[in-house]
Write a protein that holds these residues in place. Structure first.
Motif, mmCIF file in Angstrom:
data_model
loop_
_atom_site.group_PDB
_atom_site.id
_atom_site.type_symbol
_atom_site.label_atom_id
_atom_site.label_comp_id
_atom_site.label_asym_id
_atom_site.label_seq_id
_atom_site.Cartn_x
_atom_site.Cartn_y
_atom_site.Cartn_z
ATOM 1 N N GLY A 41 0.834 -1.184 0.000
ATOM 2 C CA GLY A 41 0.000 0.000 0.000
ATOM 3 C C GLY A 41 0.873 1.240 0.000
ATOM 4 N N ARG A 42 0.227 2.380 0.065
ATOM 5 C CA ARG A 42 0.950 3.642 -0.024
ATOM 6 C C ARG A 42 0.408 4.634 1.001
ATOM 7 N NH1 ARG A 42 3.967 4.078 -4.397
ATOM 8 N NH2 ARG A 42 3.989 6.345 -4.428
ATOM 9 N N GLN A 60 1.377 -8.791 0.821
ATOM 10 C CA GLN A 60 1.345 -7.461 0.218
ATOM 11 C C GLN A 60 0.012 -7.245 -0.502
ATOM 12 O OE1 GLN A 60 4.426 -6.824 -2.713
ATOM 13 N NE2 GLN A 60 4.604 -4.676 -2.144
ATOM 14 N N ALA A 64 -2.935 -4.483 0.494
ATOM 15 C CA ALA A 64 -3.184 -3.386 -0.442
ATOM 16 C C ALA A 64 -4.499 -3.513 -1.206
ATOM 17 C CB ALA A 64 -2.028 -3.293 -1.440
ATOM 18 N N ASP A 65 -5.000 -4.711 -1.417
ATOM 19 C CA ASP A 65 -6.176 -4.923 -2.258
ATOM 20 C C ASP A 65 -7.461 -4.625 -1.500
ATOM 21 O OD1 ASP A 65 -8.259 -5.895 -3.876
ATOM 22 O OD2 ASP A 65 -7.032 -7.538 -4.638
ATOM 23 N N LYS A 72 -8.242 0.101 7.932
ATOM 24 C CA LYS A 72 -7.140 1.054 8.068
ATOM 25 C C LYS A 72 -7.676 2.232 8.876
ATOM 26 C CE LYS A 72 -5.387 -0.324 3.564
ATOM 27 N NZ LYS A 72 -6.498 -1.158 3.118
ATOM 28 N N GLY A 139 -9.122 1.744 -0.154
ATOM 29 C CA GLY A 139 -7.946 2.592 -0.162
ATOM 30 C C GLY A 139 -7.751 3.321 -1.467
#
Length: 179
Positions: A41-42, A60, A64-65, A72, A139
């Motif tokens: 993620g970022r 990962q 992120a998905d 979060k 996200g």
């Protein structure tokens, strides 16, 4: 498998190199000298807080998905004093240019007493500010900032506090530790 938690300071890019800018900008390589790990993620350059890095591709992807709906949680300092109607808008999902967000969990909180930000946020004597604890399960790009702006309370400071069960607790800015 290696997974680490990093408290990303404001102004640091969520990548190890920055070939795009002619001006040197801080990257993860200024803080982390651990080969083979990549961000899951970022966090935008102007956001702070928890960034997970791992060498496990499956983990990962799960982090992120948005399909995995991993929670979060962010501590968000907003301009103005949001009332219950505004909080309910966030709880119900907000319409953004790229479509509606999923419902968020949100609550007003006292100033969390975080580390000082460098540079400090802009302060305007005539406009109060307030802290929110906001949890999302997707996200999109700059999503929390866009959500608070859409309900009339622009974000002044954004700190990701947790991702799933991982949290920033007792991790100073610019520091990392094994998960």
């Amino acid at each position: 498998m290696t997974t680490i938690l990093f408290n990303k300071p404001h102004g640091v890019l969520s990548q190890f190199t920055d070939a795009r800018s002619p001006i040197a900008r801080a990257t993860l390589s200024d803080f982390i000298d651990l080969p083979g790990v990549y961000p899951a993620g970022r966090l935008d350059r102007d956001s702070e807080g928890l960034l997970l890095l791992t060498d496990d591709g499956r983990l990962q992807a799960r982090i992120a998905d948005p399909a995995f709906k991993l929670a979060k949680t962010y501590l968000v300092q907003v301009e103005g004093l949001p009332d219950e109607a505004v909080l309910n808008q966030l709880r119900g999902g907000v319409m953004l240019a790229d479509g509606p967000t999923r419902p968020a969990e949100v609550a007003l909180i006292d100033d969390p007493g975080l580390w000082p930000r460098d540079p400090p946020i802009r302060v305007r004597a005539s406009i109060p500010d307030r802290w929110l604890k906001l949890t999302i399960r997707e996200g999109r790009n700059r999503q929390v900032r866009r959500m608070t702006a859409a309900v009339g309370h622009p974000t002044l400071r954004l700190v990701r506090w947790s991702v799933g069960d991982w949290t920033l607790a007792d991790l100073a800015p610019g520091r990392w530790r094994p998960a």
